[in-house]
Design an enzyme around this catalytic site. Structure first.
Site, PDB file in Angstrom:
ATOM      1  N   GLU A   1       6.987   6.031  -3.777  1.00 20.23           N
ATOM      2  CA  GLU A   1       5.449   5.996  -3.591  1.00 20.23           C
ATOM      3  C   GLU A   1       4.774   6.484  -2.356  1.00 20.23           C
ATOM      4  O   GLU A   1       3.463   6.412  -2.389  1.00 20.23           O
ATOM      5  CB  GLU A   1       5.187   4.683  -3.799  1.00 20.23           C
ATOM      6  CG  GLU A   1       5.389   4.073  -5.345  1.00 20.23           C
ATOM      7  CD  GLU A   1       5.034   2.455  -5.564  1.00 20.23           C
ATOM      8  OE1 GLU A   1       4.438   2.162  -4.743  1.00 20.23           O
ATOM      9  OE2 GLU A   1       5.272   2.224  -6.545  1.00 20.23           O
TER      10      GLU A   1
ATOM     11  N   CYS B   1       6.766  -6.309  -8.091  1.00 20.28           N
ATOM     12  CA  CYS B   1       7.261  -6.961  -6.849  1.00 20.28           C
ATOM     13  C   CYS B   1       8.175  -5.950  -5.640  1.00 20.28           C
ATOM     14  O   CYS B   1       8.332  -6.688  -4.647  1.00 20.28           O
ATOM     15  CB  CYS B   1       8.111  -7.946  -7.438  1.00 20.28           C
ATOM     16  SG  CYS B   1       9.457  -7.255  -8.385  1.00 20.28           S
ATOM     17  N   HIS B   2       8.183  -4.895  -5.847  1.00 20.32           N
ATOM     18  CA  HIS B   2       8.836  -4.096  -5.182  1.00 20.32           C
ATOM     19  C   HIS B   2       7.796  -3.754  -3.883  1.00 20.32           C
ATOM     20  O   HIS B   2       8.523  -3.299  -2.625  1.00 20.32           O
ATOM     21  CB  HIS B   2       9.581  -2.809  -5.538  1.00 20.32           C
ATOM     22  CG  HIS B   2       8.380  -1.865  -6.167  1.00 20.32           C
ATOM     23  ND1 HIS B   2       7.975  -2.184  -7.618  1.00 20.32           N
ATOM     24  CD2 HIS B   2       7.564  -0.870  -5.672  1.00 20.32           C
ATOM     25  CE1 HIS B   2       7.016  -1.118  -7.621  1.00 20.32           C
ATOM     26  NE2 HIS B   2       6.945  -0.357  -6.490  1.00 20.32           N
TER      27      HIS B   2
ATOM     28  N   ASN C   1      10.031 -13.465 -11.586  1.00 23.36           N
ATOM     29  CA  ASN C   1       8.756 -12.697 -12.332  1.00 23.36           C
ATOM     30  C   ASN C   1       9.480 -12.274 -13.345  1.00 23.36           C
ATOM     31  O   ASN C   1      10.732 -11.547 -13.525  1.00 23.36           O
ATOM     32  CB  ASN C   1       8.360 -11.563 -11.188  1.00 23.36           C
ATOM     33  CG  ASN C   1       8.829 -10.361 -11.496  1.00 23.36           C
ATOM     34  OD1 ASN C   1       8.939  -9.621 -12.737  1.00 23.36           O
ATOM     35  ND2 ASN C   1       9.644  -9.512 -10.469  1.00 23.36           N
TER      36      ASN C   1
ATOM     37  N   TYR D   1       4.936 -11.178   2.181  1.00 19.27           N
ATOM     38  CA  TYR D   1       4.978 -12.517   1.405  1.00 19.27           C
ATOM     39  C   TYR D   1       3.880 -13.607   2.004  1.00 19.27           C
ATOM     40  O   TYR D   1       2.966 -14.203   1.101  1.00 19.27           O
ATOM     41  CB  TYR D   1       6.427 -13.415   1.377  1.00 19.27           C
ATOM     42  CG  TYR D   1       7.338 -12.492   0.665  1.00 19.27           C
ATOM     43  CD1 TYR D   1       7.739 -12.645  -0.602  1.00 19.27           C
ATOM     44  CD2 TYR D   1       8.069 -11.653   1.446  1.00 19.27           C
ATOM     45  CE1 TYR D   1       8.744 -11.904  -1.322  1.00 19.27           C
ATOM     46  CE2 TYR D   1       9.293 -10.721   0.846  1.00 19.27           C
ATOM     47  CZ  TYR D   1       9.286 -11.248  -0.384  1.00 19.27           C
ATOM     48  OH  TYR D   1      10.218 -10.371  -1.108  1.00 19.27           O
TER      49      TYR D   1
END
Length: 104
Positions: free
Chosen positions: A84, A56-57, A48, A25
């Site tokens: 990912e 946003c993850h 969002n 952040y």
DNA sequence: AGATTGACCGTGT
DNA sequence: GACACGGCCAATC
């Protein structure tokens, strides 16, 4: 200078985070032009509109801890990151390996 | 216009 | 390493 809102800038930057990497952040805040606005970044993420256009993850706390996710909770967030290929140490992201580094 | 809130961060004990 | 505190910024009530 700031024709667009701070929030809009955060969104734009968040979309640049490459797959398999994460940003903190504070990092986003810094990139958005307000180094100390980490909390404000959090709000932007919460509000969002759609997770499919704003990853946003891929945004975690400065210590790599997963906090908050409005689309299914922390578990979902972790799963997405694991999917990912983000490096994990228990429930925290290994920032040494998977932090998004903006190479000059 | 003033007060409150929140997906934060750094520091000290 | 865990816990408490204060500061910070933008959005919201």
């Amino acid at each position: 200078m700031s024709i667009i809102s701070f929030r809009q800038r955060v969104y734009t930057i968040a979309q640049q985070i490459p797959k398999g990497k994460v940003a903190t952040y504070g990092q986003l805040a810094k990139m958005a032009g307000s180094p100390r606005a980490a909390r404000a970044v959090g709000m932007s993420m919460k509000c969002n509109p759609d997770a499919s256009i704003i990853p946003c993850h891929r945004v975690v706390a400065s210590n790599g801890r997963l906090v908050g996710y409005a689309f299914g909770g922390i578990q979902t967030k972790k799963q997405k990151l694991l999917n990912e290929g983000v490096a994990f140490i228990k429930d925290t992201v290994d920032l040494n390996v998977s932090q998004w580094r903006v190479t000059i």
